[in-house]
Design a protein around this motif. Structure first.
Motif, PDB file in Angstrom:
ATOM      1  N   ALA A  89       3.589   7.165   6.779  1.00 49.86           N
ATOM      2  CA  ALA A  89       3.461   8.217   7.793  1.00 49.86           C
ATOM      3  C   ALA A  89       2.961   7.643   9.119  1.00 49.86           C
ATOM      4  O   ALA A  89       1.909   8.036   9.644  1.00 49.86           O
ATOM      5  CB  ALA A  89       2.540   9.318   7.291  1.00 49.86           C
ATOM      6  N   TRP A  90       3.728   6.730   9.689  1.00 56.84           N
ATOM      7  CA  TRP A  90       3.336   6.085  10.941  1.00 56.84           C
ATOM      8  C   TRP A  90       3.215   7.096  12.083  1.00 56.84           C
ATOM      9  O   TRP A  90       2.362   6.952  12.953  1.00 56.84           O
ATOM     10  CB  TRP A  90       4.351   5.011  11.315  1.00 56.84           C
ATOM     11  N   ASP A 126       8.087  -1.068   6.567  1.00 54.83           N
ATOM     12  CA  ASP A 126       6.669  -1.343   6.836  1.00 54.83           C
ATOM     13  C   ASP A 126       5.743  -0.234   6.339  1.00 54.83           C
ATOM     14  O   ASP A 126       5.950   0.947   6.629  1.00 54.83           O
ATOM     15  CB  ASP A 126       6.450  -1.501   8.342  1.00 54.83           C
ATOM     16  N   ARG A 127       4.703  -0.632   5.617  1.00 56.82           N
ATOM     17  CA  ARG A 127       3.632   0.276   5.228  1.00 56.82           C
ATOM     18  C   ARG A 127       2.440   0.087   6.174  1.00 56.82           C
ATOM     19  O   ARG A 127       2.226  -1.012   6.700  1.00 56.82           O
ATOM     20  CB  ARG A 127       3.167  -0.011   3.801  1.00 56.82           C
ATOM     21  N   LEU A 128       1.662   1.158   6.335  1.00 61.43           N
ATOM     22  CA  LEU A 128       0.444   1.130   7.132  1.00 61.43           C
ATOM     23  C   LEU A 128      -0.767   1.239   6.215  1.00 61.43           C
ATOM     24  O   LEU A 128      -0.858   2.172   5.413  1.00 61.43           O
ATOM     25  CB  LEU A 128       0.450   2.308   8.117  1.00 61.43           C
ATOM     26  N   ALA A 129      -1.690   0.295   6.311  1.00 61.53           N
ATOM     27  CA  ALA A 129      -2.929   0.374   5.537  1.00 61.53           C
ATOM     28  C   ALA A 129      -3.833   1.416   6.187  1.00 61.53           C
ATOM     29  O   ALA A 129      -4.337   1.215   7.297  1.00 61.53           O
ATOM     30  CB  ALA A 129      -3.614  -0.984   5.493  1.00 61.53           C
ATOM     31  N   LEU A 130      -4.016   2.536   5.510  1.00 58.91           N
ATOM     32  CA  LEU A 130      -4.814   3.629   6.066  1.00 58.91           C
ATOM     33  C   LEU A 130      -6.306   3.308   6.087  1.00 58.91           C
ATOM     34  O   LEU A 130      -7.060   3.910   6.841  1.00 58.91           O
ATOM     35  CB  LEU A 130      -4.584   4.909   5.252  1.00 58.91           C
ATOM     36  N   GLN A 131      -6.714   2.380   5.249  1.00 59.58           N
ATOM     37  CA  GLN A 131      -8.110   1.945   5.165  1.00 59.58           C
ATOM     38  C   GLN A 131      -8.105   0.511   4.670  1.00 59.58           C
ATOM     39  O   GLN A 131      -7.039  -0.043   4.380  1.00 59.58           O
ATOM     40  CB  GLN A 131      -8.877   2.842   4.189  1.00 59.58           C
ATOM     41  N   ASP A 132      -9.267  -0.120   4.608  1.00 58.38           N
ATOM     42  CA  ASP A 132      -9.331  -1.448   3.992  1.00 58.38           C
ATOM     43  C   ASP A 132      -8.844  -1.330   2.544  1.00 58.38           C
ATOM     44  O   ASP A 132      -9.308  -0.472   1.791  1.00 58.38           O
ATOM     45  CB  ASP A 132     -10.762  -1.976   4.004  1.00 58.38           C
ATOM     46  N   VAL A 133      -7.893  -2.174   2.177  1.00 60.14           N
ATOM     47  CA  VAL A 133      -7.298  -2.106   0.842  1.00 60.14           C
ATOM     48  C   VAL A 133      -7.566  -3.415   0.113  1.00 60.14           C
ATOM     49  O   VAL A 133      -7.116  -4.487   0.541  1.00 60.14           O
ATOM     50  CB  VAL A 133      -5.777  -1.856   0.913  1.00 60.14           C
ATOM     51  N   ALA A 161      14.769  10.300  15.667  1.00 59.26           N
ATOM     52  CA  ALA A 161      15.497   9.490  14.686  1.00 59.26           C
ATOM     53  C   ALA A 161      14.596   9.002  13.557  1.00 59.26           C
ATOM     54  O   ALA A 161      15.098   8.553  12.520  1.00 59.26           O
ATOM     55  CB  ALA A 161      16.164   8.295  15.374  1.00 59.26           C
ATOM     56  N   LEU A 162      13.277   9.104  13.737  1.00 52.53           N
ATOM     57  CA  LEU A 162      12.339   8.672  12.697  1.00 52.53           C
ATOM     58  C   LEU A 162      11.723   9.850  11.938  1.00 52.53           C
ATOM     59  O   LEU A 162      10.826   9.651  11.111  1.00 52.53           O
ATOM     60  CB  LEU A 162      11.233   7.819  13.316  1.00 52.53           C
ATOM     61  N   ALA A 163      12.201  11.055  12.199  1.00 51.25           N
ATOM     62  CA  ALA A 163      11.665  12.250  11.527  1.00 51.25           C
ATOM     63  C   ALA A 163      12.365  12.457  10.192  1.00 51.25           C
ATOM     64  O   ALA A 163      13.036  13.458   9.956  1.00 51.25           O
ATOM     65  CB  ALA A 163      11.830  13.476  12.424  1.00 51.25           C
ATOM     66  N   HIS A 164      12.216  11.478   9.292  1.00 49.87           N
ATOM     67  CA  HIS A 164      12.889  11.568   7.995  1.00 49.87           C
ATOM     68  C   HIS A 164      11.924  11.224   6.866  1.00 49.87           C
ATOM     69  O   HIS A 164      10.785  10.809   7.099  1.00 49.87           O
ATOM     70  CB  HIS A 164      14.125  10.672   7.953  1.00 49.87           C
ATOM     71  N   MET A 187       9.833   8.008   6.462  1.00 47.58           N
ATOM     72  CA  MET A 187       8.719   7.829   7.391  1.00 47.58           C
ATOM     73  C   MET A 187       7.636   8.875   7.143  1.00 47.58           C
ATOM     74  O   MET A 187       6.961   9.310   8.069  1.00 47.58           O
ATOM     75  CB  MET A 187       9.220   7.927   8.832  1.00 47.58           C
ATOM     76  N   SER A 188       7.472   9.277   5.890  1.00 49.36           N
ATOM     77  CA  SER A 188       6.496  10.321   5.586  1.00 49.36           C
ATOM     78  C   SER A 188       5.877  10.092   4.216  1.00 49.36           C
ATOM     79  O   SER A 188       6.421   9.371   3.381  1.00 49.36           O
ATOM     80  CB  SER A 188       7.161  11.704   5.636  1.00 49.36           C
TER      81      SER A 188
END
Length: 401
Positions: free
Chosen positions: A65-66, A291-298, A84-87, A90-91
């Motif tokens: 969910a960038w 690409d994944r986003l690290a929401l917190q320290d993992v 174009a990224l509202a799919h 990306m969620s």
């Protein structure tokens, strides 16, 4: 937990783009998580190994969910509110659950199998044209592996034939950009084109998937928003052809490099389904996840991925992990390749996987039947590779028949 130094992938092997597998194996031997510098200079974190990759795919701390949770400019040269990224790719849930539910009804096994006669017709027509070349040689990507799935997905969505080459150009920039500027322009032009097409489909709907998505309403009255229609169309167009193009290209390269396997498949077409799964495992069309986003320290495998980091899950390495597959660097079409994660794992598992398998089955069977002398017509070391860590494949595949 340890803080790992950054590793330059090209320093580990200047041949990384063509053959990344030894580099991934070396990293895997040292642990499941690595801070790396990619060939394009981007710094990110890689997860390698079959078990670690499967675990990472289901870890809610690694988000897609960038648009809501991160800076989209960290991974794509476009605006934060790019339609174009509202799919669904990306969620995260619950948005992902809602979006996938609204389109999944169009990808039932029965509907996919119903496409087989048309896929066969397109396959035959493309081969008729290709095999008519008097010099009996050509580029299999340009003449066959690309136009087949592109025609299928464009017909399925209802995109006019005259626009398909434009979509190929835009798709190339979105999955492996030639420059940030070209990538941004591709997103802009794709959005403008689809916005106009959706307006036309609203007033004159057809029997195509885009018309169905425009008018799709679930039991609770939910439907796709204007931006979501654009985003889902972009996702289906890109994912709907890139996987099959490179399944065919990579699979044929593997067969050419292993003549005994090619001979066995020609002698026994009953091996085809298993061969496709082995092609997906051995050298699949997607090298690493989006690409994944690290929401917190993992914390993973004794290493901390800092919050805000870009993380890639390397499916290509997972499917070469000796902890999961015996002698994984051996290409064997008789292998039981079930358990590979070439199409991902978890809630983002590829919705179009059955379509890619169907196209691959029809295309490879017909190609081998009609081209008994098919062979590669170039040195593999000289083939032009798709850049980046997302798509695994070649731009061209010269063959003779």
């Amino acid at each position: 937990m340890a803080v790992r130094p950054i590793v330059d992938l090209l320093q580990l092997s200047p041949d990384f783009v063509r053959d990344p597998y030894p580099v991934y194996a070396r990293l895997r031997a040292d642990g499941p998580v690595h801070h790396v510098r990619a060939p394009d200079g981007e710094e990110l974190w890689l997860v390698v190994g079959h078990e670690a990759c499967r675990t990472a795919f289901t870890d809610p701390r690694l988000s897609r969910a960038w648009m809501q949770s991160g800076d989209i400019g960290q991974i794509v040269n476009t605006d934060q509110d790019q339609p174009a990224l509202a799919h669904m790719l990306m969620s995260d849930p619950p948005d992902h659950t809602r979006l996938r539910r609204l389109v999944a009804r169009e990808f039932t096994p029965r509907r996919i199998e119903a496409l087989a006669p048309r896929i066969q017709q397109i396959t035959d027509e493309l081969l008729d044209t290709m095999l008519a070349a008097p010099e009996r040689r050509g580029d299999l990507i340009a003449s066959f592996a690309f136009p087949l799935p592109m025609t299928v997905i464009c017909e399925l969505l209802g995109v006019p034939g005259m626009d398909r080459e434009a979509f190929r150009r835009w798709s190339n920039e979105m999955v492996a950009r030639s420059s940030p500027e070209a990538e941004g322009l591709a997103y802009q032009e794709t959005t403008e084109y689809l916005r106009e097409l959706i307006v036309a489909k609203r007033s004159s709907p057809g029997e195509d998937l885009l018309s169905a998505m425009i008018h799709a309403v679930d039991e609770g009255g939910d439907r796709l928003s204007p931006n979501e229609l654009i985003g889902m169309s972009v996702l289906l167009l890109i994912a709907g052809h890139e996987t099959t193009v490179n399944l065919l290209g990579n699979g044929l390269r593997a067969l050419f490099a292993h003549p005994a396997q090619l001979a066995a498949l020609r002698a026994d077409p009953g091996l085809l389904d298993g061969a496709i799964e082995e092609m997906l495992r051995y050298d699949g069309p997607v090298e690493a996840c989006t690409d994944r986003l690290a929401l917190q320290d993992v914390g993973m495998g004794g290493t901390v991925i800092p919050a805000g980091s870009t993380v890639l899950i390397v499916m290509a390495d997972a499917d070469r992990d000796p902890a999961r597959f015996d002698d994984p660097d051996r290409f064997d079409i008789r292998r039981d390749a079930r358990g590979h994660i070439a199409f991902g794992h978890g809630l983002h598992y590829c919705l179009g996987a059955p379509l890619a398998r169907l196209e691959g089955r029809i295309a490879l069977r017909t190609l081998l039947e009609r081209c008994p002398d098919l062979a590669m017509d170039a040195d593999e070391a000289q083939l032009p590779w798709v850049p980046g860590l997302l798509i695994r494949g070649v731009r061209e595949l010269p063959v003779r028949w």
